[in-house]
Design a protein around this motif. Sequence first.
Motif, short mmCIF file in Angstrom:
data_model
loop_
_atom_site.label_atom_id
_atom_site.label_comp_id
_atom_site.label_asym_id
_atom_site.label_seq_id
_atom_site.Cartn_x
_atom_site.Cartn_y
_atom_site.Cartn_z
N VAL A 1 0.90 -0.84 0.01
CA VAL A 1 -0.17 -0.09 0.06
C VAL A 1 1.04 1.03 0.15
O VAL A 1 1.73 1.56 0.77
CB VAL A 1 -1.02 0.02 1.38
N LEU A 2 0.82 1.75 -1.03
CA LEU A 2 1.61 3.30 -1.14
C LEU A 2 0.61 4.42 -0.67
O LEU A 2 -0.63 4.66 -1.12
CB LEU A 2 2.05 3.52 -2.48
N VAL A 3 1.29 5.24 0.31
CA VAL A 3 0.63 6.39 0.91
C VAL A 3 1.64 7.61 0.60
O VAL A 3 2.73 7.63 0.74
CB VAL A 3 0.37 6.26 2.34
N GLN A 4 0.83 8.60 -0.44
CA GLN A 4 1.48 9.88 -0.70
C GLN A 4 0.56 11.19 -0.22
O GLN A 4 -0.51 10.92 -0.84
CB GLN A 4 1.89 9.62 -2.18
N GLU A 5 1.34 11.90 0.16
CA GLU A 5 0.76 13.23 0.26
C GLU A 5 0.79 14.12 -0.74
O GLU A 5 1.65 14.55 -1.24
CB GLU A 5 1.45 13.95 1.70
N GLU A 6 -0.48 14.69 -1.38
CA GLU A 6 -0.55 15.20 -2.57
C GLU A 6 -0.53 16.70 -2.31
O GLU A 6 0.04 17.26 -3.02
CB GLU A 6 -2.03 14.92 -3.25
N ALA A 7 -0.85 17.22 -1.27
CA ALA A 7 -0.73 18.79 -1.03
C ALA A 7 -0.09 18.92 0.58
O ALA A 7 -0.71 19.23 1.21
CB ALA A 7 -2.06 19.24 -1.04
N PRO A 8 1.18 18.73 0.61
CA PRO A 8 1.99 18.92 1.75
C PRO A 8 1.95 20.24 2.35
O PRO A 8 1.68 21.07 1.56
CB PRO A 8 3.34 18.38 1.75
N PRO A 9 2.09 20.59 3.59
CA PRO A 9 1.94 22.14 4.07
C PRO A 9 3.31 22.67 3.57
O PRO A 9 4.24 22.04 2.80
CB PRO A 9 2.28 22.04 5.54
N PRO A 10 3.43 23.95 3.27
CA PRO A 10 4.70 24.48 2.61
C PRO A 10 5.84 24.37 3.54
O PRO A 10 5.49 24.07 4.81
CB PRO A 10 4.35 26.07 2.48
N ASP A 11 6.96 24.22 3.02
CA ASP A 11 8.28 24.06 3.45
C ASP A 11 8.40 22.77 4.28
O ASP A 11 8.99 22.55 5.40
CB ASP A 11 8.49 25.06 4.46
N SER A 12 7.49 21.58 3.90
CA SER A 12 7.54 20.53 4.46
C SER A 12 7.96 19.07 3.33
O SER A 12 7.38 19.33 2.26
CB SER A 12 6.52 19.98 5.24
N THR A 13 8.47 18.21 3.51
CA THR A 13 8.55 17.06 2.77
C THR A 13 7.45 16.09 2.93
O THR A 13 6.84 15.95 3.82
CB THR A 13 9.72 16.11 3.37
N PRO A 14 6.68 15.86 1.64
CA PRO A 14 5.59 15.06 1.57
C PRO A 14 5.72 13.82 1.99
O PRO A 14 6.69 13.08 2.02
CB PRO A 14 5.46 15.17 -0.17
N LEU A 15 4.58 13.39 2.64
CA LEU A 15 4.61 12.43 3.51
C LEU A 15 4.75 10.98 2.32
O LEU A 15 3.91 11.23 1.32
CB LEU A 15 3.26 11.81 4.18
N CYS A 16 5.40 9.95 2.58
CA CYS A 16 5.38 8.86 1.41
C CYS A 16 5.87 7.67 2.27
O CYS A 16 6.83 7.46 2.75
CB CYS A 16 6.39 9.27 0.41
N TRP A 17 4.77 6.69 2.38
CA TRP A 17 4.87 5.49 3.25
C TRP A 17 4.62 4.39 2.05
O TRP A 17 3.69 4.50 1.23
CB TRP A 17 3.75 5.30 4.12
#
Length: 178
Positions: free
Chosen positions: A6-22
């Motif tokens: 199961v791939l979990v990716q953050e499409e719209a992360p908060p500014p100045d942060s690395t997108p979540l990716c599990w």
Amino acid sequence: MPLYAVLVQEEAPPPDSTPLCWLLLTTVPVHSFAEAVERIRWYGLRWQIEVYHKVLKSGCGVEKAQLAHVERLLPYLALLSIIAWRLFWMTLLARHAPEAPCTLVLAAHEWRALYAFHHKTQQVPVRPPTVGQVVLWIARLGGFLARKNDGPPGVTVLWRGWQRLSDIAAAWLAFHPS
């Protein structure tokens, strides 16, 4: 053995942060979006399970028990599990419902003893303090400094504070038997 990813990716992360990716790997079947969301929820609970086990191992010292027979080990584990759950639950309640009455987590003699000890008085209020207040006081007994930028107290300082509270509450009962 079948393995599901199961791939979990953050499409719209908060500014100045690395997108979540599990990338979660599981042996539990995942055939739909709903099942994938359920596996993600399970994974999200993993940290809480880790903290509970930390209380059992570090606070309760469950691994130090040298009980060789299952008849002795099971009651011991049952008792320590209750203690670990109580500390873990108190920590969660203080973070998610800090304004709840402390009577949810402490007996009357415990919160009264804690209040009297913390405030250095024998006069206790009629209305019990909140969970957030008593958890902070217990954490302070365990060495928590409660500085402005400190996060919420964790289970380790609560465990140490809880041990001290047990003695304080016993003394309270000895001097206030009614």
